[in-house]
Design an enzyme around this catalytic site. Structure first.
Site, PDB file in Angstrom:
ATOM      1  CB  VAL A 160      -8.226   0.285  -5.252  1.00 28.21           C
ATOM      2  CG1 VAL A 160      -9.244   0.250  -6.364  1.00 28.21           C
ATOM      3  CG2 VAL A 160      -7.114   1.267  -5.591  1.00 28.21           C
ATOM      4  CD  GLU A 161      -3.072  -1.273  -3.209  1.00 25.71           C
ATOM      5  OE1 GLU A 161      -2.389  -0.519  -2.516  1.00 25.71           O
ATOM      6  OE2 GLU A 161      -2.612  -1.958  -4.137  1.00 25.71           O
ATOM      7  N   GLY A 162      -8.160  -0.388   0.280  1.00 28.04           N
ATOM      8  CA  GLY A 162      -8.672   0.210   1.519  1.00 28.04           C
ATOM      9  C   GLY A 162      -9.292   1.549   1.187  1.00 28.04           C
ATOM     10  CG  LEU A 165      -3.028   2.923  -4.944  1.00 30.58           C
ATOM     11  CD1 LEU A 165      -4.098   2.435  -4.003  1.00 30.58           C
ATOM     12  CD2 LEU A 165      -3.665   3.452  -6.223  1.00 30.58           C
ATOM     13  NE  ARG A 182      -2.621  -0.038   3.528  1.00 27.20           N
ATOM     14  CZ  ARG A 182      -3.468  -0.633   4.371  1.00 27.20           C
ATOM     15  NH1 ARG A 182      -4.711  -0.741   4.065  1.00 27.20           N
ATOM     16  NH2 ARG A 182      -3.043  -1.129   5.510  1.00 27.20           N
TER      17      ARG A 182
END
Ligand SMILES: Cc1cc2nc3c(=O)[nH]c(=O)nc-3n(C[C@H](O)[C@H](O)[C@H](O)COP(=O)(O)OP(=O)(O)OC[C@H]3O[C@@H](n4cnc5c(N)ncnc54)[C@H](O)[C@@H]3O)c2cc1C
Length: 821
Positions: free
Chosen positions: A501-503, A383, A379
């Site tokens: 995305v990704e949380g 991003l 993460r």
């Protein structure tokens, strides 16, 4: 006078505790002597004396006499905590325990060790990584035509896919022995950043195989046979991977996936073997439609007891060839006009052998922990790099555009309103990049700082949203009208993808950052919780008492620190540097102490019910996050060798962060769980009030000025994105025009001051010739003016299309809407 002497004495003791100059034992001794002298010299009246002695003796005795403390304080407290401690599910525990604790813990605990921060090694690209970035990555960027990708093809062209595979873009995290590039986290981030600045669709396509997915999971948890088979094939693109966790019923609450794998016998390669019968429905899966190997998360059940006594075995992950009978895959979603491949997939009664499980049968039930651990590092790379790419690209293009574009005979970048937006673009880009680099230095040193990576994911995508909004505003219609020459609208459209995305961001801010941070970073909370849960009563009581003692010292030290730093306007706080930057370290030290006290109090008051207080948690997350960014900004400035030209960016960012920390803490105190305590705490923690302010107009002006003309600071700020000054390139034309416009400006100024202005009725060419005849201008200057005008036009013009070009149904739609009107 007496009161003054008393307060000075108290202040001196508090200062000594705050700076760890004396131990609690010595502090108590010194205070006792001081109070005795004061009492016997008649310094107190009776009531004040009783009050002061009471306030001194009660905590001192509790600290000093274990039996007293245990009977009066720690045992009753332990009893209460046991009664209210909420149960923690295994998925929650795995999520919280994933990863490591790093610099954020220093900020959390109220006494950041600045020397430690400055000693973290700044990440550096290896020669090999640099060559890759200057070679294949640059060539790829030059090949990319994002409009063609997103409008005409809705996919990358064949030659781009082939180029990506040939040069190993999908194997950046795979070790060389398996044919991968084995790049560092910095190398990986730099590649994603450069590509994403050019095309989000291409960036995401490269990013996904290198982040949380089959390769990452295999590397850490795969069997040797799985690694030997898959990793070389993933590295050279023979296999395209995807990873499917999300489904219609389980988005943010991914631990609740309803997808199942039932242990059973089944037929595989003509033999009856032990395996799993899978049923699943997934959606939003990136690269899914073109994947050859599907990473799948599901819950394993063993109702017939084929592998043991337990029926529910937990979340597990498998790699399934996409061609396996029963796998339904290939359809696409259409996420915000981006062209990266994304779609649903499902399977009904799909039988897979146990060997498809990542790590084999032994790894059944470990899936959630595997995913959380991988996410805790991943993460922080992809991003956040996309956010920085958006910032750097916006800073470069918008700065140039704001210079080139003139209204009211002035470059729009010189209007104060536009300056405000430009300053945000510059400052936030600097912050995002500083945060990225500090995080990468942790990752490249083997850390997996899960709280830091959640901070980065959230804030770099939120700041990307702000920066792109500002960039769009400054471009006006030029940003809105889409077509081959629009370099900003597709990035703007993609903002929600990064946010989700990704949380998803709301969840990340309001649950994860502080929720996980409190448990991971607090030095005593976990010890107290563990002691409360200890089955051995005596050991539990002893451990709890010791943790409580440590906790009390920690709290009192931070309280002294926050007060002393507050009353001295942070001048008594530490700084590792002198001069202009020292004040920022000191303010940050003060905020860190205030944060530690406030967090401790709120956690003590709310206990387990804090989990539901997402608004408070979100504000603590903001304060912790901006402390992290402020420290990253200060470190970047040192790592870069303190370039004077960067000072406006550094100071803007540091001031912005400090102000956001103050706002977050202020809002926490305003919404304190016990109102009167919030008021009291505010008086103690902010004795001089809240004096931090946003960057002022003149600082904002200096940041904006850096962006709108070529220069060292602008180049450093935008380092790492694809640059071109080719007038035929989509962004290269801006650089080209900027240089030409700047060259023409002195000539234009001279003509203006001699009142030579073209009338609307005059042709530009004729006007120039007239000036030449009047000997007011030279041939060479005419060329410069002409070139600037032509380049400007190229920059400010937008695309237009025939109705047919824009779509087959447009004409009939228009007729219908016209009729309705
Ligand atoms: C383009 C795209 C690509 C993706 N790629 C993949 C992929 O490759 N593989 C994969 O498995 N998944 C993928 N996802 C799924 C992604 O991870 C999920 O979309 C994400 O987890 C959020 O789930 P959701 O969309 O169902 O939103 P929901 O879970 O319905 O959430 C909606 C909103 O509620 C908020 N929310 C939810 N719970 C809470 C809470 N407790 N507290 C506060 N706020 C809360 C969220 O923050 C969000 O704002 C992708 C999604 C998209 C859009």
């Amino acid at each position: 006078m007496n009161i003054l002497i008393f307060l000075c004495g108290l202040g001196a003791v508090m200062y000594a505790i705050a700076r760890h100059s004396i131990s609690f034992r010595i502090a108590a001794l010194v205070s006792a002597v001081f109070l005795l002298v004061f009492t016997f010299s008649g310094g107190f009246n009776f009531f004040f004396g009783v009050l002061v002695w009471g306030l001194f003796l009660l905590p001192t005795l509790l600290f000093a006499v274990p039996e007293l403390r245990q009977n009066l304080l720690s045992n009753p407290l332990l009893h209460r905590i046991r009664a209210i401690l909420p149960p923690m599910s295994e998925t929650e525990r795995d999520a919280i325990e994933a990863g490591t604790v790093w610099w954020e813990a220093e900020l959390f605990r109220g006494a950041p060790d600045w020397n430690r921060l400055l000693q973290y090694k700044a990440p550096e690209l290896s020669d090999e990584e640099q060559k890759f970035i200057d070679g294949p990555v640059d060539r790829l960027c030059a090949m990319i035509d994002d409009w063609d990708i997103t409008h005409n093809r809705m996919d990358l062209p064949e030659e781009v896919w082939a180029f990506l595979k040939k040069h190993g873009f999908f194997g950046m995290i795979i070790p060389k022995k398996y044919g991968g590039l084995e790049f560092s986290a910095l190398g990986h981030s730099a590649v994603v950043m450069k590509i994403s600045g050019r095309s989000i669709s291409a960036g995401v396509t490269v990013m996904v195989p290198n982040s949380l997915g089959p390769a990452e999971l295999l590397l850490h948890y795969g069997t040797e046979a799985q690694k030997d088979y898959y990793l070389p094939r993933l590295a050279d693109g023979r296999e395209i991977p995807c990873f499917a966790l999300t489904g219609p019923d389980a988005g943010s609450d991914a631990g609740a996936i309803p997808d199942t794998g039932v242990v059973c016998m089944g037929k595989y390669k003509g033999k009856q073997i032990l395996g799993l019968k899978l049923n699943w429905e997934k959606r939003y899966i990136t690269l899914g439609p073109v994947a050859t190997v599907l990473g799948l998360a599901f819950k394993v059940y063993d109702p017939d007891g084929l592998i043991g006594d337990e029926v529910e075995l937990g979340i597990s992950c498998a790699l399934i060839p996409a061609k396996t009978p029963g796998v339904v895959i290939g359809n696409r979603h259409f996420p915000m006009n981006a062209a990266f491949q994304n779609g649903p997939n499902s399977g009904k009664d799909v039988f897979i052998p146990m060997e498809y499980l990542i790590g084999g049968q032994d790894n059944i039930g470990n899936g959630w922990r595997m995913l959380m651990e991988s996410l805790s590092a991943g993460r922080g790379i992809s991003l956040p790099a996309v956010g920085v790419a958006a910032g750097k690209t916006s800073a470069r293009t918008t700065g140039a555009y704001a210079h080139i574009r003139k209204q009211f005979n002035t470059s729009i970048g010189k209007f104060e309103g536009v300056e405000e937006a430009l300053a945000r673009i510059g400052g936030m880009t600097y912050m995002m990049d500083a945060g990225r680099l500090l995080t990468l230095s942790a990752l490249d040193n083997g850390e997996k700082p899960s709280v830091v990576t959640a901070i980065l994911k959230y804030h770099n995508t939120e700041q990307m949203r702000q920066v792109l909004n500002d960039a769009m505003d400054i471009h006006g219609g030029r940003g809105i009208c889409m077509g081959p020459s629009n370099y900003i609208a597709r990035a703007y459209q993609s903002i929600p993808v990064g946010i989700t995305v990704e949380g998803a961001n709301i969840l990340t801010r309001s649950m994860i950052i502080f929720g996980q941070g409190a448990i991971r970073c607090h030095p005593y909370l976990v010890k107290e919780m563990e002691a409360a849960g200890d089955a051995d009563e005596t050991a539990g009581r002893h451990a709890f008492d010791q943790a409580l003692l440590g906790h009390a010292k920690y709290f009192v030290t931070n309280l002294c620190r926050a007060f002393i730093y507050g009353i001295s306007a942070s001048h008594l706080a530490e700084s590792p540097v002198s001069g202009r930057m020292a004040g920022y370290y000191q303010r940050l030290g003060q905020m860190s102490a205030v944060f530690a006290v406030t967090a401790d109090l709120v956690l003590m008051i709310l206990g387990g019910s804090f989990k539901r207080k997402e608004k408070l948690s979100g504000r603590f997350a903001d304060a912790l996050s901006f402390m992290f960014y402020a420290s990253a900004v200060l470190k970047k400035f040192e790592d870069d060798g303190r370039p004077r030209t960067d000072l406006p960016l550094v100071e803007w960012s540091a001031k912005y962060c400090l102000y956001q920390i103050q706002i977050a803490l202020d809002e926490i105190l305003r919404n304190f769980p016990i109102k009167w305590l919030g008021v009291l705490v505010r008086i103690i923690l902010f004795p001089l009030g809240q004096s931090l302010r946003l960057p002022n107009d003149s600082l904002g002006h200096r940041v904006a000025a850096l962006l709108i003309k070529p220069g060292e600071a602008r180049d450093r700020l935008t380092e790492g994105i694809f640059l071109s000054d080719d007038e035929n390139d989509i962004t290269g034309r801006l650089e080209d025009a900027l240089h030409k416009v700047i060259l023409a400006e002195p000539i234009e100024r001279r003509l203006r001051s001699s009142h030579q202005q073209k009338s609307d009725l005059q042709d530009y060419q004729q006007w120039l010739e007239q000036l030449l005849e009047m000997e007011l201008i030279t041939e060479n200057e005419i060329e410069i003016l002409r070139a600037a005008k032509a380049a400007t036009r190229k920059v400010i013009m937008v695309d237009d299309f025939t109705p047919e070009e824009l779509g087959k149904t447009k004409r009939s739609n228009r007729t219908r809407s016209q009729k309705v009107a």
